[in-house]
Design an enzyme around this catalytic site. Structure first.
Site, PDB file in Angstrom:
ATOM      1  N   MET A  30       0.846  -1.197   0.000  1.00 41.26           N
ATOM      2  CA  MET A  30       0.000   0.000   0.000  1.00 41.26           C
ATOM      3  C   MET A  30       0.888   1.257   0.000  1.00 41.26           C
ATOM      4  O   MET A  30       0.409   2.348   0.311  1.00 41.26           O
ATOM      5  CB  MET A  30      -0.940  -0.003   1.203  1.00 41.26           C
ATOM      6  N   HIS A  37       9.522  -2.832   3.196  1.00 33.61           N
ATOM      7  CA  HIS A  37       9.094  -3.025   1.808  1.00 33.61           C
ATOM      8  C   HIS A  37      10.301  -3.266   0.900  1.00 33.61           C
ATOM      9  O   HIS A  37      10.255  -4.096  -0.004  1.00 33.61           O
ATOM     10  CB  HIS A  37       8.373  -1.775   1.278  1.00 33.61           C
ATOM     11  N   LYS A 149       5.043  -9.795   9.389  1.00 37.21           N
ATOM     12  CA  LYS A 149       4.411  -9.012  10.451  1.00 37.21           C
ATOM     13  C   LYS A 149       2.888  -9.210  10.411  1.00 37.21           C
ATOM     14  O   LYS A 149       2.246  -9.310  11.435  1.00 37.21           O
ATOM     15  CB  LYS A 149       4.741  -7.523  10.327  1.00 37.21           C
ATOM     16  N   SER A 186       4.243   1.268   7.990  1.00 36.83           N
ATOM     17  CA  SER A 186       3.932   2.613   7.471  1.00 36.83           C
ATOM     18  C   SER A 186       3.225   3.421   8.555  1.00 36.83           C
ATOM     19  O   SER A 186       3.323   4.642   8.610  1.00 36.83           O
ATOM     20  CB  SER A 186       3.044   2.518   6.238  1.00 36.83           C
TER      21      SER A 186
HETATM   22  O1  PAF Z   1      -0.095  -5.794   3.568  1.00 32.72           O
HETATM   23  C1  PAF Z   1      -0.561  -4.868   2.865  1.00 32.72           C
HETATM   24  O2  PAF Z   1       0.067  -3.828   2.653  1.00 32.72           O
HETATM   25  C2  PAF Z   1      -1.936  -5.027   2.237  1.00 32.72           C
HETATM   26  O3  PAF Z   1      -2.807  -5.681   3.092  1.00 32.72           O
HETATM   27  C3  PAF Z   1      -1.903  -5.722   0.853  1.00 32.72           C
HETATM   28  C4  PAF Z   1      -1.400  -7.150   0.945  1.00 32.72           C
HETATM   29  C5  PAF Z   1      -1.023  -4.924  -0.084  1.00 32.72           C
HETATM   30  C6  PAF Z   1      -3.309  -5.772   0.259  1.00 32.72           C
HETATM   31  O4  PAF Z   1      -3.825  -4.493   0.089  1.00 32.72           O
END
Ligand code: PAF
Length: 284
Positions: A30, A37, A149, A186
Site C-alpha cells: 500500500m 518493503h 508481520k 507505514s
Molecule cells: O499488507 C498490505 O500492505 C496489504 O494488506 C496488501 C497485501 C497490499 C493488500 O492491500
C-alpha cells in the site's frame, strides 16, 4: 522501471513476460515504502527475473472508522525507492481503475479470518483477499512475497491460493525491525517520538515471553499472556487489543508451546495508532 496505472497494460506486459518464460514475482503493497518493503523487493529480485510491485491503498480493507483518508501517500518518493531496488514495474492504479462503478465481488475466507485482527476489523480480510486475488489475476506472478508481520494475512493468503487453485507460491519475509526492535510499519509515521518510545512495549512483551519460554522447561500459556499484557499496560497510553499464542499456520490457539507457536499481539498506542507484531516463541 515502468510506472503503470492501467489494469490492461499491466496484464499485457506480464502476459508477454510469461510467454518469454520470465519468472514474475509480485510484491503487493500500500506504499509509503520503508526498509521492510525494500527488503521484500530485494527478496523478489532474488526469487525471479521480473519484479512487479503493486502500490494501492485498498479502500475495501479499511473499516469506516479506520485511517483510509490519513494513510500516508507519496507516489513520487515511492517510485524513486522502487526504481533503486531494480523493480521492473510499479503498478499504481487509481481506485476507479481497480474497482469500476459496479464492483460487487468479495473473496471471503471463513475460519482463518475470524480471530486475531479479524475479530476487531470486520470485513478487513475479505478486502485483502479480494484485492490480492485481483492483483494475482492482473500480474500473473509465479511467486508473491508478503511480510510476516501480518501473520494472519499471510496464513489467510496461503489458504486462499490452495482453496482457489492459484498456481502461485506465497513466500513470507521475516519481520524487519528498527535498531531498537520496533517492527517497521507505514503506520509508525503517525507516532510522535514519545509515543514511539511507548510503542516499544510490543517488542518488550515479545522479548519477555521468549525469555520466559527459554528459562522454564514448561510455562503455562495464560501466564505468558498475562505477563505480556502487564508489560504493555505499564507503558503510558498503550492498551491491548489482543495477545494470543497461536499456531503460525492454522492460527488456532496453542495448548502447548512448540516450534510453530507464535505470540501475536495488537496494541493501540495513545488511542490512535494500532500496531501489530508477532514472533515464534522458540526461535533463537
Ligand atoms: O499488507 C498490505 O500492505 C496489504 O494488506 C496488501 C497485501 C497490499 C493488500 O492491500
Amino acid at each position: 522501471m515502468r510506472l503503470i496505472t492501467s489494469t490492461d497494460e499491466v496484464s499485457q506486459i506480464t502476459t508477454a513476460w510469461r510467454e518469454e518464460r520470465q519468472r514474475i514475482v509480485l510484491v503487493p503493497t500500500m506504499g509509503w515504502f520503508h526498509e521492510g518493503h525494500l527488503a521484500l523487493m530485494r527478496m523478489a529480485g532474488k526469487l525471479g527475473t521480473r519484479t512487479v510491485v503493486s502500490l494501492f491503498v485498498n479502500p475495501i480493507q479499511f473499516g469506516p472508522k479506520e485511517d483510509l483518508a490519513a494513510y500516508p501517500r507519496d507516489l513520487e518518493r515511492d517510485r524513486l525507492l522502487a526504481e533503486k531496488e531494480g523493480v521492473d514495474v510499479l503498478f499504481a492504479p487509481a481506485v476507479g481503475e481497480m474497482f469500476g462503478k459496479h464492483f460487487q465481488t468479495r473473496v471471503s475466507l471463513s475460519l482463518i479470518s475470524q480471530g486475531l485482527c479479524g475479530a476487531n476489523r470486520p470485513g478487513h480480510f475479505d478486502g485483502v483477499a479480494t484485492i490480492v486475488s485481483k492483483l494475482f489475476h492482473l500480474t500473473c506472478p509465479h511467486t508473491a512475497v508478503f511480510g510476516e508481520k501480518d501473520l494472519q494475512q499471510l496464513a489467510l493468503l496461503r489458504q486462499m491460493v490452495i482453496d482457489l487453485n492459484f498456481a502461485i507460491e506465497i513466500v513470507g519475509h521475516p519481520i524487519v525491525r528498527e535498531s531498537d526492535g520496533l517492527a517497521m510499519s507505514s503506520r509508525n509515521s503517525y507516532l510522535t517520538e514519545d509515543e514511539r518510545q511507548d510503542a516499544l512495549c510490543l517488542y518488550k512483551a515479545i522479548g519477555s515471553a521468549k525469555q520466559m519460554v527459554q528459562n522454564a522447561c514448561t510455562v503455562a500459556i495464560p501466564v505468558l499472556i498475562d505477563e505480556a499484557k502487564r508489560i504493555i499496560h505499564a507503558h503510558a497510553g498503550c492498551t491491548v487489543e489482543y495477545v494470543h499464542v497461536v499456531d503460525r499456520h492454522t492460527l488456532a490457539p496453542c495448548r502447548i508451546i512448540d516450534q510453530n507457536s507464535v505470540l501475536a499481539l495488537a496494541v493501540k498506542v495513545h488511542g490512535k495508532v494500532r500496531l501489530i507484531d508477532n514472533a515464534l516463541l522458540l526461535e533463537g
